[in-house]
Enzyme design. Structure first.
Site, PDB file in Angstrom:
ATOM      1  N   GLN A   1       0.889  -1.166   0.000  1.00 42.46           N
ATOM      2  CA  GLN A   1       0.000   0.000   0.000  1.00 42.46           C
ATOM      3  C   GLN A   1       0.926   1.214   0.000  1.00 42.46           C
ATOM      4  OE1 GLN A   1      -3.059   0.963  -0.480  1.00 42.46           O
ATOM      5  NE2 GLN A   1      -2.605   3.053   0.103  1.00 42.46           N
TER       6      GLN A   1
ATOM      7  N   GLY B   1     -10.265   1.416   2.393  1.00 45.31           N
ATOM      8  CA  GLY B   1     -11.415   0.801   1.738  1.00 45.31           C
ATOM      9  C   GLY B   1     -11.025   0.244   0.386  1.00 45.31           C
ATOM     10  N   GLY B   2     -10.299   1.067  -0.347  1.00 41.42           N
ATOM     11  CA  GLY B   2      -9.836   0.626  -1.646  1.00 41.42           C
ATOM     12  C   GLY B   2      -8.644   1.460  -2.063  1.00 41.42           C
TER      13      GLY B   2
ATOM     14  N   GLU C   1      -6.649   2.588  -5.657  1.00 44.53           N
ATOM     15  CA  GLU C   1      -6.930   2.617  -7.095  1.00 44.53           C
ATOM     16  C   GLU C   1      -5.743   2.179  -7.952  1.00 44.53           C
ATOM     17  OE1 GLU C   1      -6.849   5.168  -4.955  1.00 44.53           O
ATOM     18  OE2 GLU C   1      -5.832   6.931  -5.773  1.00 44.53           O
ATOM     19  N   ASN C   2      -5.011   1.157  -7.546  1.00 43.09           N
ATOM     20  CA  ASN C   2      -3.874   0.718  -8.347  1.00 43.09           C
ATOM     21  C   ASN C   2      -4.356   0.404  -9.763  1.00 43.09           C
ATOM     22  OD1 ASN C   2      -2.092   0.900  -6.102  1.00 43.09           O
ATOM     23  ND2 ASN C   2      -3.003  -0.976  -5.312  1.00 43.09           N
TER      24      ASN C   2
ATOM     25  N   HIS D   1     -15.861   4.314  -6.668  1.00 39.19           N
ATOM     26  CA  HIS D   1     -14.819   5.279  -6.311  1.00 39.19           C
ATOM     27  C   HIS D   1     -13.479   4.900  -6.939  1.00 39.19           C
ATOM     28  CE1 HIS D   1     -12.947   8.268  -3.539  1.00 39.19           C
ATOM     29  NE2 HIS D   1     -11.902   7.470  -3.687  1.00 39.19           N
ATOM     30  N   GLU D   2     -13.059   3.656  -6.723  1.00 35.55           N
ATOM     31  CA  GLU D   2     -11.735   3.247  -7.246  1.00 35.55           C
ATOM     32  C   GLU D   2     -11.720   3.258  -8.765  1.00 35.55           C
ATOM     33  OE1 GLU D   2      -9.744   3.507  -4.985  1.00 35.55           O
ATOM     34  OE2 GLU D   2     -11.137   3.193  -3.327  1.00 35.55           O
TER      35      GLU D   2
ATOM     36  N   HIS E   1     -11.213   6.685 -10.142  1.00 38.23           N
ATOM     37  CA  HIS E   1      -9.807   7.110 -10.113  1.00 38.23           C
ATOM     38  C   HIS E   1      -9.084   6.805 -11.435  1.00 38.23           C
ATOM     39  CE1 HIS E   1      -8.863   8.851  -6.277  1.00 38.23           C
ATOM     40  NE2 HIS E   1      -9.314   7.830  -5.577  1.00 38.23           N
TER      41      HIS E   1
ATOM     42  N   GLU F   1      -9.070  13.413  -5.202  1.00 42.72           N
ATOM     43  CA  GLU F   1     -10.186  12.862  -4.430  1.00 42.72           C
ATOM     44  C   GLU F   1     -11.509  13.587  -4.642  1.00 42.72           C
ATOM     45  OE1 GLU F   1      -9.981  10.058  -3.391  1.00 42.72           O
ATOM     46  OE2 GLU F   1      -7.845   9.680  -3.124  1.00 42.72           O
TER      47      GLU F   1
ATOM     48  N   ASP G   1       0.083  10.970   5.321  1.00 41.33           N
ATOM     49  CA  ASP G   1      -0.789   9.850   5.612  1.00 41.33           C
ATOM     50  C   ASP G   1      -1.571  10.052   6.900  1.00 41.33           C
ATOM     51  OD1 ASP G   1      -1.696   7.371   4.759  1.00 41.33           O
ATOM     52  OD2 ASP G   1      -0.543   6.389   6.336  1.00 41.33           O
TER      53      ASP G   1
ATOM     54  N   TYR H   1     -11.919  15.113   0.095  1.00 42.47           N
ATOM     55  CA  TYR H   1     -12.934  14.237  -0.494  1.00 42.47           C
ATOM     56  C   TYR H   1     -14.296  14.950  -0.567  1.00 42.47           C
ATOM     57  CZ  TYR H   1      -9.724  10.301   0.392  1.00 42.47           C
ATOM     58  OH  TYR H   1      -8.661   9.450   0.403  1.00 42.47           O
TER      59      TYR H   1
ATOM     60  N   ARG I   1      -9.166  -2.163   8.691  1.00 40.29           N
ATOM     61  CA  ARG I   1      -9.491  -1.004   7.853  1.00 40.29           C
ATOM     62  C   ARG I   1      -9.654   0.221   8.742  1.00 40.29           C
ATOM     63  NH1 ARG I   1     -15.012  -0.374   4.337  1.00 40.29           N
ATOM     64  NH2 ARG I   1     -14.571   1.691   3.464  1.00 40.29           N
TER      65      ARG I   1
HETATM   66 ZN   LIG Z   1      -9.851   7.959  -3.553  1.00 41.58          ZN
END
Ligand SMILES: [Zn+2]
Length: 638
Positions: free
Chosen positions: A170, A299-300, A302-303, A326-327, A330, A349, A404, A412, A585
């Site tokens: 991550q 949550g997710g 976006e790779n 959402h992802e 992205h 975001e 972070d 967001y 999470r």
């Molecule tokens: Zn996002």
């Protein structure tokens, strides 16, 4: 990245503020990278790595192709954190000006690591002789440490299958440097190739072209042909199965989860179709989903081509799949048009939450989208209430802070409100045309807030004069709180819930007479807006009627456990402990730890539960919960 409907803000872990706040911000300057990007730019990354699940180490080489922007530069500066650098070499042609036939010769170069900064890590400084050549290549032989912040190594027991170890990365925002030495700044974009060597009985996947039919043999090769920022380089290794969900979509997950995941995320292809209609073509060929073990901290993520997703959104009724919308969104905002620095995160975001809502409206109806917008506003209001004014702005000053640990709902949800405001003012047709133009104009570029503002002025404000002023835009971007003329979301579906709650609290409505057709978002609204104090009898009444303690829905469960803690409702504490030790999470567990720490008995419980849970959390979660449960230790550990 998706932190969800109740994003949290953590206090800075006691880092010195230095004098940086006094000097003006230089837009586009990445305060979270050491890389000398004005002199060199990485254009391609070539990884050859062995993933050792037993010793929890990634080791091997990274090749970096560089564009030299300054012929007089004598040093290349890269980002690293907790990496062991064994050797650095340069392609011989770059040194000698001649190529040995069909053979690449690498020549060692002098290098050193600078003293580490607690947040940024250590600059890796490599001596490179000045040259008129514009393209150079270097190779670094290195190893990670088992505690690398972007890596989580799970024992077999911590996985769903319980038989094989698991690794996932991550990297957003500044974690890539803990497993690859590179220019770890979102303003540098590079293509990548990778060879991954690991155990023969596990599968490796990356944010690249994946081949689900590849035989398990411990040798995997990947190509990412599009230039992406470093925080989107991602890897996972584990006992993964694949299930197709559409012509361009599929799910990777552990065997016990893959069927439920494929069912839950069956609408992904429809989401892509809806997005393409609104925002232009999907430019990444495939969109697959990797479902991670429950310790996944967000949550997710976006790779590109392969979103990493928490299993806590699998509720059995698709009610939490806005995380997928959402992802996927992205793929336009974030992966295609990227924030140049973490101060510009809102560009990633805000657009993504706005797009997420538009996709949700098409696939699941406007009513559900409206409810989610209202929940987002409620969550934003909580954040605004506790944030200092300087952290309520969209373009936030993150100097001397770990980006972070400053993530909040402001980029967001306030960002989404800003875009919703523009849509309301200029009309949906004009705003949609603007959005499509924006994604085309800046495709595969990383941009600053100032570049966005200029584009907005030229393509919307000045094109339709007299509607929104530049000052009004600046109030959104640089001002605290919400402007007075913000267009706030409303949901008629929540009025019913408010009426029922009020009547139940007044004793005029019994739980058995509640409507039984409420959806997840209505239950969340019901629980999240309870008065400060409820009696044990009231909570028992609710739990008996609706079974909150054993809900399958991790989000409803979180809202319920908040009530359990706030009212010290003892029958709920066994489930609370189980929840905290099974889920990593951050969105779901940080509010619970925060609430527990408000009373001495709660704090005692939190420390005990955390003691059990901590070994199973991702390093990022550990850093965040350390700061809540044991602030002094967190400072010391930095
Ligand atoms: Zn996002």
């Amino acid at each position: 990245m998706r932190i969800g409907v109740a994003g949290l803000v953590l206090a800075c872990t006691g880092l010195p503020a230095a004098g940086a706040e006094l000097s003006p911000i230089e837009p586009g300057l990445d305060y979270h990278s050491f890389a000398n990007v004005d002199q060199f730019r990485v254009t391609h990354v070539e990884l050859d790595l062995r993933v050792d699940l037993e010793s929890k180490v990634i080791g091997g080489t990274v090749g970096l192709e560089l564009k030299r922007l300054d012929p007089r530069a004598t040093q290349l500066v890269l980002d690293t954190k907790d990496l062991m650098i064994n050797d650095v070499s340069q392609k011989a042609t770059d040194v000698l000006g001649a190529t040995a036939k069909n053979q690449t010769i690498w020549v060692s170069r002098p290098f050193h690591l600078e003293k580490p900064d607690p947040i940024l890590g250590s600059a890796l400084v490599i001596d490179l002789p000045p040259t008129r050549k514009t393209v150079e290549a270097i190779r670094i032989d290195y190893e990670t440490v088992p505690t690398a912040a972007a890596l989580q190594w799970l024992t077999p027991k911590q996985t769903a299958g319980r038989h094989k170890a698991f690794l996932y990365t991550q990297s957003e925002p500044i974690g890539a440097r803990t497993w690859i030495p590179l220019q770890d700044t979102p303003q540098v974009r590079a293509t990548y190739k990778a060879r991954i060597h690991t155990d023969s009985d596990v599968v490796a996947v990356m944010s690249a072209e994946n081949d689900p039919t590849h035989k398990r043999n411990g040798e995997y090769a990947f190509v990412m042909p599009q230039a992406i920022p470093s925080y989107l380089i991602a890897l996972a290794v584990g006992d993964l199965k694949f299930k197709e969900t559409g012509p361009r979509t599929g799910v990777y997950a552990e065997a016990p989860v893959v069927k439920a995941a494929a069912k839950e995320f069956a609408d992904t292809e429809s989401m892509i179709a809806a997005s393409e209609k609104l925002f232009g073509p999907y430019r990444w060929t495939r969109y697959d989903i990797l479902v991670l073990p429950p310790s996944f901290p967000v949550g997710g993520m976006e790779n590109p081509r392969l979103s990493f997703i928490t299993p806590t959104v699998i509720a059995g009724d698709k009610s939490l799949v806005s995380v997928i919308a959402h992802e996927l969104a992205h793929s336009w905002s974030g992966n295609l048009v990227t924030n140049a620095t973490w101060r510009d995160l809102w560009l990633n975001e805000a657009f993504t939450v706005y797009l997420e809502s538009r996709i949700t409206a098409v696939v699941y109806g406007e009513q559900r989208a409206a409810m989610e917008r209202v929940l987002g506003l409620q969550s934003l209001r909580k954040d605004l209430a506790r944030l200092p004014p300087k952290d309520q702005v969209l373009a936030i000053d993150l100097r001397d802070r770990d980006p972070d640990l400053v993530f909040s709902d402001v980029p967001y949800q306030k960002g989404r409100l800003f875009l919703g405001y523009l849509e309301a003012k200029f009309g949906r047709d004009h705003f949609d045309a603007f959005l499509r133009g924006y994604f085309d104009h800046f495709a595969f570029k990383s941009i600053t807030t100032e570049q966005f503002n200029q584009y907005l002025t030229e393509n919307l404000l000045d094109r339709f004069p007299g509607i929104v002023t530049h000052q009004q835009v600046l109030a959104w971007v640089n001002g605290p709180g919400l402007p007075a003329d913000a267009v706030l979301p409303v949901s008629s579906a929540f009025s019913r819930v408010d009426d029922a709650r009020a009547a139940w609290l007044a004793g005029t409505l019994q739980v058995k007479n509640f409507d039984r057709d409420w959806v997840t978002q209505q239950w969340l609204h019901f629980l999240d807006n309870m008065p400060a104090a409820l009696s044990a009898a009231q909570l028992g009444d609710l739990d008996q009627a609706f079974g909150f303690t054993h809900s399958r829905n991790a989000q409803i469960e979180r809202s319920w456990l908040e009530l359990v803690i706030r009212n010290n409702y003892r029958p709920g504490f066994a489930r609370l402990e189980e929840y905290l030790t099974n889920i990593g999470r951050r969105l779901l567990i940080e509010p619970l730890y925060t609430d527990l720490m408000k009373t001495p008995s709660g704090a005692e419980f939190a420390k005990r539960a955390y003691g059990k849970a901590r070994p199973g959390y991702h390093p990022e979660t550990v850093a965040a919960i350390d700061a809540i449960v044991n602030p002094t230790a967190a400072e010391g550990s930095e």
